[in-house]
Design an enzyme around this catalytic site. Sequence first.
Site, PDB file in Angstrom:
ATOM      1  N   ASP A 178      61.134 -29.356 -44.389  1.00 11.94           N
ATOM      2  CA  ASP A 178      60.956 -30.798 -44.169  1.00 11.94           C
ATOM      3  C   ASP A 178      62.067 -31.333 -43.265  1.00 11.94           C
ATOM      4  O   ASP A 178      61.828 -32.109 -42.341  1.00 11.94           O
ATOM      5  CB  ASP A 178      60.835 -31.585 -45.486  1.00 11.94           C
ATOM      6  CG  ASP A 178      61.871 -31.205 -46.518  1.00 11.94           C
ATOM      7  OD1 ASP A 178      62.473 -30.112 -46.426  1.00 11.94           O
ATOM      8  OD2 ASP A 178      62.092 -32.005 -47.451  1.00 11.94           O
ATOM      9  N   ASP A 186      53.428 -22.225 -38.209  1.00 16.32           N
ATOM     10  CA  ASP A 186      52.226 -22.838 -37.657  1.00 16.32           C
ATOM     11  C   ASP A 186      52.484 -24.327 -37.398  1.00 16.32           C
ATOM     12  O   ASP A 186      52.176 -24.873 -36.324  1.00 16.32           O
ATOM     13  CB  ASP A 186      51.081 -22.661 -38.676  1.00 16.32           C
ATOM     14  CG  ASP A 186      49.714 -22.934 -38.083  1.00 16.32           C
ATOM     15  OD1 ASP A 186      49.626 -23.224 -36.882  1.00 16.32           O
ATOM     16  OD2 ASP A 186      48.722 -22.859 -38.836  1.00 16.32           O
ATOM     17  N   LYS A 237      61.793 -23.120 -47.761  1.00 29.02           N
ATOM     18  CA  LYS A 237      61.837 -24.204 -48.749  1.00 29.02           C
ATOM     19  C   LYS A 237      62.389 -23.601 -50.041  1.00 29.02           C
ATOM     20  O   LYS A 237      61.766 -23.674 -51.113  1.00 29.02           O
ATOM     21  CB  LYS A 237      60.432 -24.790 -48.922  1.00 29.02           C
ATOM     22  CG  LYS A 237      60.376 -26.055 -49.747  1.00 29.02           C
ATOM     23  CD  LYS A 237      60.993 -27.279 -49.093  1.00 29.02           C
ATOM     24  CE  LYS A 237      61.007 -28.450 -50.065  1.00 29.02           C
ATOM     25  NZ  LYS A 237      61.751 -29.615 -49.522  1.00 29.02           N
ATOM     26  N   ASP A 297      53.455 -26.070 -33.432  1.00 25.35           N
ATOM     27  CA  ASP A 297      52.591 -27.116 -32.893  1.00 25.35           C
ATOM     28  C   ASP A 297      53.384 -28.390 -32.635  1.00 25.35           C
ATOM     29  O   ASP A 297      53.215 -29.042 -31.601  1.00 25.35           O
ATOM     30  CB  ASP A 297      51.418 -27.408 -33.837  1.00 25.35           C
ATOM     31  CG  ASP A 297      50.241 -26.494 -33.569  1.00 25.35           C
ATOM     32  OD1 ASP A 297      50.447 -25.430 -32.963  1.00 25.35           O
ATOM     33  OD2 ASP A 297      49.116 -26.831 -33.958  1.00 25.35           O
ATOM     34  N   TYR A 346      48.420 -17.748 -46.073  1.00 24.82           N
ATOM     35  CA  TYR A 346      47.200 -17.566 -45.281  1.00 24.82           C
ATOM     36  C   TYR A 346      46.463 -16.287 -45.671  1.00 24.82           C
ATOM     37  O   TYR A 346      45.261 -16.172 -45.448  1.00 24.82           O
ATOM     38  CB  TYR A 346      47.513 -17.519 -43.783  1.00 24.82           C
ATOM     39  CG  TYR A 346      47.895 -18.860 -43.176  1.00 24.82           C
ATOM     40  CD1 TYR A 346      48.019 -20.000 -43.963  1.00 24.82           C
ATOM     41  CD2 TYR A 346      48.121 -18.984 -41.819  1.00 24.82           C
ATOM     42  CE1 TYR A 346      48.381 -21.219 -43.412  1.00 24.82           C
ATOM     43  CE2 TYR A 346      48.478 -20.208 -41.257  1.00 24.82           C
ATOM     44  CZ  TYR A 346      48.603 -21.315 -42.064  1.00 24.82           C
ATOM     45  OH  TYR A 346      48.954 -22.526 -41.511  1.00 24.82           O
TER      46      TYR A 346
HETATM   47 MG   LIG Z   1      48.748 -24.143 -35.346  1.00 27.71          MG
HETATM   48 MG   LIG Z   2      61.458 -33.927 -48.007  1.00 23.57          MG
END
Ligand SMILES: [Mg+2]
Ligand SMILES: [Mg+2]
Lengths: 363, 363
Positions: A221, A245, A189, A249, A142
């Site tokens: 994931d 983020d 990751k 959510d 970001y």
């Molecule tokens: Mg968000």
């Molecule tokens: Mg995956």
Amino acid sequence: MKRNILVIPGDGIGPEVTTWGKAVLEEIAKGFGHDFSYDEALMGHAAIEVTGNPLPDETLEKAQKSDAILFGAVGHAKYDNDPSLKVRPEQGLLKIRKELGLYANLRPILLFDELLNASSIKANILKGTDILFFRELTGDVYFGEKTRSEDKNTASDLMIYHRYEVERIAHKAFEAAMKRRKKLCSVDKANVLESSRLWRETVQNIAKQYPEVETTHMFIDNAAMQLIKDPKQFDVVLTANLFGDILTDEASQIAGSMGMLASASVGESTGFFEPIHGSAHDITGKNLANPLASILSVSLMLEIGFGLLEEAKVIIDAVDQVLKEGYRTGDIADETTKSDQILGTKEMGQLVLKYIAQHIKSN
Amino acid sequence: MKRNILVIPGDGIGPEVTTWGKAVLEEIAKGFGHDFSYDEALMGHAAIEVTGNPLPDETLEKAQKSDAILFGAVGHAKYDNDPSLKVRPEQGLLKIRKELGLYANLRPILLFDELLNASSIKANILKGTDILFFRELTGDVYFGEKTRSEDKNTASDLMIYHRYEVERIAHKAFEAAMKRRKKLCSVDKANVLESSRLWRETVQNIAKQYPEVETTHMFIDNAAMQLIKDPKQFDVVLTANLFGDILTDEASQIAGSMGMLASASVGESTGFFEPIHGSAHDITGKNLANPLASILSVSLMLEIGFGLLEEAKVIIDAVDQVLKEGYRTGDIADETTKSDQILGTKEMGQLVLKYIAQHIKSN
Ligand SMILES: [Mg+2]
Ligand SMILES: [Mg+2]
């Protein structure tokens, strides 16, 4: 304990709900013998109206001098459909976070048994879920360098982390885990990303300083999947800005109702505590707003900001009791709620205050 | 229609389930008068045993000459606990994807009514969900330049997209949407990321060529939430590599059972169709594997690879009927399943074949 708290009610339903957050602080101070003092300041549309600035210098000065900030919401209908307005309420929020060096966003997902049916997830999967997310807030893709090629056909964002950025939030997350169920799951990751490998090795190093905490690492994931499959497995979840983020959510949907969720941003000094709902100007001033997220923001302030675990728990117990007895504000009522148990903002606030006083007495 | 199909059974339960995938292809060819020819090739552990190479040249040559590939699984227990083995089954899979230029991964989330209870999401939220994900597979932060500073304290990954990469997968996704419910949701983070802004403007441009498709754009954090809140709102979902990695794993949990999910990787030429479950060597050769994901991979091959929509639907209808009548393999059985309706791999495969034949006749 002596603490100086700045209240920033802001816009929309902010002032209504913050009134009850502050009243809860006063009740706790009285009951536990703390010396809390209060100041108030403007932000957002309310500040623009008076000073032309969504974050007046005076507000920032008061914020820097305070020990914690209780914030309501910012936003006003007049800005929603007019993107040409250059001075906007949200700018105040972004600027104060930056000025206070708030690099960690905390989002507790605490599910009250009585509200389990509000979620799209099955109640038996959710029951007992109590997660505290630590999302890094000032780094990652970001804030890394952005490029667009001259022919406009290639665009990039740099996902970048420095070790100190990971270390400082990791310490905060491990400290919180020590006061909770002593479990921390770091999400990255690292099988694909170099910045995630730095993240993971840094967390692994910091973990050695907290041998009592059971530390695990999970790929983003898989975490997005596990959060739905078995949310109870998580205690503290520590993750980067982008991944946080997404996960927070997703987790707010697990919780079912935005009206119950609080959030904190912490960093170098003063912490910032707020409900995650917005200014909701459509219901402003109608005694319809749910004050529980602001009240739970206060619980978070006591727990995370001041280390007052017992005080924080009294608030949660009082909210739990109100819900158990069947009381609801309109946003969390359902077809099983009795009509005389649907309360306004004020009545809900007063009831929570009453139960807090009772809980303190009976302890 | 004349098509040349390469079958790569691979390892573990791969051969058992692929047998039934191929049998379904033969049944469809017979029933609809298609001329499908078949070849077979080695990959993974099976190939290493014979040639020392997880993707022998002969397999790659056959793959490049074929019109579609039906794949089983790769993997073997001997590699799981021995990271020192440099030649590994999975390398075959990574290499064939790269050699065939498979830049788009397709993952249908098709929920059979009879299995709705297997998910942690409430059945009434899920019922009717039918999503087709298009995940970009060869770009994004997974393949951008990685750096680590000399002092090891800073690490970065470049999130980068080129317009042609977005265009080619967008075309495939819009074409698929045209054959489905004509809705496409593109997921990005265009409010923060430059690469997402390129993604969004490219998709917006391509959308003009498909005026019948209702195109929407959603931020990844909201999408992670909406997927749980109201999965039925989605038809085709188009997204980048990282975001797709996260969303498809989340969505597989929505579906409840991995044993029912198929996937396709498509690109410049030959498409690659496979169940998402792995080699499951613990149940290999015991007639316990669920052949339905391989059978649904064949349905995907017919639909996406060959454009044979009616043929694809016959397979799905047959699977639906089997489930409606109460038949299950062990992995998808629950306490309501009658013990004489829990079938082995072979019995489930035969039953689906029988129903396919019936559906073709009655059409
Ligand atoms: Mg968000
Ligand atoms: Mg995956």
